[in-house]
Design a protein around this motif. Structure first.
Motif, short mmCIF file in Angstrom:
data_model
loop_
_atom_site.label_atom_id
_atom_site.label_comp_id
_atom_site.label_asym_id
_atom_site.label_seq_id
_atom_site.Cartn_x
_atom_site.Cartn_y
_atom_site.Cartn_z
N GLN A 16 0.85 -1.19 0.00
CA GLN A 16 0.00 0.00 0.00
C GLN A 16 0.89 1.24 0.00
O GLN A 16 1.87 1.30 0.74
CB GLN A 16 -0.92 0.02 1.22
CG GLN A 16 -1.88 1.19 1.20
CD GLN A 16 -2.90 1.13 2.31
OE1 GLN A 16 -2.93 0.20 3.09
NE2 GLN A 16 -3.73 2.13 2.37
N GLU A 41 -5.08 0.89 -8.78
CA GLU A 41 -5.49 2.25 -8.49
C GLU A 41 -5.86 2.94 -9.80
O GLU A 41 -5.22 2.72 -10.83
CB GLU A 41 -4.31 2.99 -7.84
CG GLU A 41 -4.66 4.18 -7.04
CD GLU A 41 -5.34 3.83 -5.73
OE1 GLU A 41 -6.16 4.64 -5.30
OE2 GLU A 41 -5.06 2.78 -5.14
N GLN A 110 -0.16 2.72 -5.17
CA GLN A 110 -1.42 2.01 -4.91
C GLN A 110 -1.90 2.44 -3.51
O GLN A 110 -1.69 1.76 -2.52
CB GLN A 110 -1.19 0.50 -5.00
CG GLN A 110 -0.63 0.06 -6.35
CD GLN A 110 -1.55 0.45 -7.51
OE1 GLN A 110 -2.69 0.02 -7.59
NE2 GLN A 110 -1.05 1.30 -8.40
N THR A 111 -2.52 3.61 -3.45
CA THR A 111 -2.78 4.28 -2.17
C THR A 111 -3.89 3.64 -1.35
O THR A 111 -3.87 3.74 -0.13
CB THR A 111 -3.11 5.76 -2.41
OG1 THR A 111 -4.21 5.85 -3.31
CG2 THR A 111 -1.92 6.50 -2.98
N THR A 112 -4.87 3.00 -1.97
CA THR A 112 -6.00 2.49 -1.20
C THR A 112 -5.75 1.13 -0.57
O THR A 112 -6.36 0.80 0.44
CB THR A 112 -7.28 2.39 -2.06
OG1 THR A 112 -7.01 1.56 -3.19
CG2 THR A 112 -7.71 3.78 -2.53
N ALA A 113 -4.86 0.31 -1.15
CA ALA A 113 -4.58 -1.02 -0.61
C ALA A 113 -3.37 -1.62 -1.31
O ALA A 113 -3.01 -1.21 -2.41
CB ALA A 113 -5.78 -1.94 -0.84
#
Length: 125
Positions: A16, A41, A110-113
């Protein structure tokens, strides 16, 4: 005809907020890679990179994009732009990648997960 590897799949993770996956090598006798890329993302894709051989000990790893020669037009094509906002499966002959070590690198964080990419192998036999 190649048969797909019956052992566990190789799982490589892009952490992440990260862009690079862990590295992996191909098993002996592999003829193809079947790459399962999860939803990424928005606006990002992944590229395949290879580790550059080291000439000296204790040198930081260097990675470079994998390219293949396109016989149809005589140009080199980068193995990039794979995946997007829907899950994608890509099959690549090992003759295009070499044995590794290989890794995936995302075009953006990939900031959300974290993202897990699964790789299966078409084997001799």
């Amino acid at each position: 005809m190649a048969k797909f590897y019956s052992g566990p799949w190789t799982r490589v993770t892009i952490a992440q907020a990260g862009t690079d996956s862990g590295d992996f090598e191909l098993p002996t006798g592999a003829k193809t890679l079947q790459i399962h890329i999860p939803i990424l993302e928005a606006g990002t894709t992944v590229a395949l990179q290879a580790n550059v051989p080291k000439e000296q000990e204790n040198v930081t790893d260097a990675w470079t994009g994998v390219t293949v020669f396109d016989l149809t037009d005589g140009t080199f094509e980068a193995l990039d732009g794979m995946g997007s906002t829907s899950a994608t499966i890509v099959v690549i002959p090992v003759s295009a990648t070499g044995p590794g070590p290989l890794r995936f690198v995302a075009s953006g964080a990939q900031t959300t997960a974290a993202r897990v990419i699964h790789v299966a192998y078409g084997m001799d036999g």
